[in-house]
Design an enzyme around this catalytic site. Structure first.
Site, PDB file in Angstrom:
ATOM      1  N   SER A 168       0.794  -1.160  -0.202  1.00 41.72           N
ATOM      2  CA  SER A 168       0.045  -0.034  -0.088  1.00 41.72           C
ATOM      3  C   SER A 168       0.864   1.366   0.032  1.00 41.72           C
ATOM      4  CB  SER A 168      -0.863  -0.026   1.207  1.00 41.72           C
ATOM      5  OG  SER A 168      -1.962   0.969   0.909  1.00 41.72           O
ATOM      6  N   ASP A 265      -9.951  -5.747  -3.865  1.00 41.40           N
ATOM      7  CA  ASP A 265      -9.500  -4.703  -2.898  1.00 41.40           C
ATOM      8  C   ASP A 265     -10.487  -3.413  -2.834  1.00 41.40           C
ATOM      9  OD1 ASP A 265      -7.940  -2.551  -1.700  1.00 41.40           O
ATOM     10  OD2 ASP A 265      -6.024  -3.415  -2.334  1.00 41.40           O
ATOM     11  N   HIS A 301      -7.218  -6.205   0.680  1.00 39.63           N
ATOM     12  CA  HIS A 301      -6.000  -5.331   0.825  1.00 39.63           C
ATOM     13  C   HIS A 301      -5.245  -5.570   1.983  1.00 39.63           C
ATOM     14  CE1 HIS A 301      -3.930  -1.380  -0.340  1.00 39.63           C
ATOM     15  NE2 HIS A 301      -4.046  -0.841   1.109  1.00 39.63           N
TER      16      HIS A 301
END
Length: 322
Positions: A168, A265, A301
């Protein structure tokens, strides 16, 4: 605690003088050890914590892992399940924190008010905007001071032979650092990286994708969310030097980049595509940068996603760290 003699020897060979590195904890794991350390950073002006997995081999090459928003080094250590395969491959793992952690009496206005700016959200840049420039220098910390600290703390690790990955915000950090320093990092990969931060709310101002507290601006007034590049660097345009899509256009790497992306995600398929992997693919295609972009159906995620594919990333880096 390491001796002053060891630190002075390092300084004589070119590394900057570091404060003594204190070992906080040790845990045996798959024949190696997870070790957690702390030292007073001259880059951030604060104590900084980092963890290292030392496999059961001498002079192990290493993989740096940069975590995402709100995380510390312990998220990766405890949730990613990376040590088993790293021990088999003889690869050390290095996991830093995601930002400085200022003591109570030195906290900056608004530093702890938002999940995506301030504490836990250093974005792996060197801030130029006051007062953040006093402490938030995570690019220099990761690229300069952290390798020196690992060298001091874990002489079994070959810090000169290293690769980088992240998740991320940390995937953004891995891509940008690897593109800025291609000769330093043997290989680059990322999980669900923020690929084009100057074009999404995480780079400029936030349009919230999840409920968080209101953030305070650098001047102390309440607003809807001063975001990474505006807050740390003064403008979104200044963030172009920290945008993987822009960096790859200026100078692609000579080797392949691996990116794993969960196809389900929420930050990809929600109201706003915060990650922009296709923008990165397009930028790579435009300059001939080899990119292995893997969409994994059904994955989100979270660290459940990272656990599921960390071995693939370790194998990818192992072949390049030989």
């Amino acid at each position: 605690m390491l001796t002053a003699r060891r630190l002075l020897t390092l300084t004589a060979t070119g590394a900057r003088a570091l404060s003594a590195v204190t070992k906080l904890s040790t845990n045996n794991c798959f024949g190696g050890q997870w070790r957690r350390f702390q030292f007073d950073s001259s880059t951030t002006g604060t104590p900084m914590v980092f963890s290292v997995f030392v496999p059961p081999v001498q002079k192990a090459p290493c993989l740096f892992y940069l975590s995402g928003l709100t995380c510390t080094d312990e998220n990766f250590v405890q949730k990613a399940g990376a040590a088993r395969r790293a021990a088999e491959l003889g690869i050390a793992l290095v996991a830093p924190d995601t930002s400085p952690r200022l003591p109570e009496d030195r906290r900056l206005p608004g530093e702890d008010d938002s999940y995506d700016f301030g504490s836990g959200a250093g974005f792996y840049v060197d801030a130029t905007n006051y007062p953040w420039s006093q402490y938030y220098n995570m690019y220099s910390f990761v690229t300069q001071e952290l390798p020196e600290a690992v060298m001091v703390a874990c002489p079994e690790v070959d810090v000169q032979t290293r690769s980088i990955t992240g998740h991320s915000m940390g995937g953004h950090g891995a891509l940008t650092i690897g593109l800025k320093q291609p000769a330093v990092w043997r290989s680059v990969s990322a999980f669900s990286p923020i690929c084009n931060p100057t074009k999404v709310p995480w780079g400029p101002r936030r349009r919230d994708t999840q409920p968080v507290r209101q953030a305070r601006s650098v001047t102390g007034s309440i607003h809807t969310g001063q975001k990474a590049f505006e807050g740390y660097l003064g403008s979104v345009d200044a963030g172009l030097e920290h945008d993987a899509c822009e960096l790859v256009k200026k100078g692609p790497r000579s080797d392949a980049i691996l990116v794993s992306q969960g196809a389900d995600d929420d930050f990809l398929v929600g109201d706003t595509n915060q990650l922009q992997p296709e923008a990165f693919r397009s930028a790579c295609d435009g300059v001939g940068q080899e990119l292995d972009l893997r969409y994994e159906a059904g994955y989100d995620h979270s660290y459940f996603f990272i656990q599921s594919f960390i071995d693939e990333h370790l194998d990818f880096h192992a072949s390049r760290l030989k």
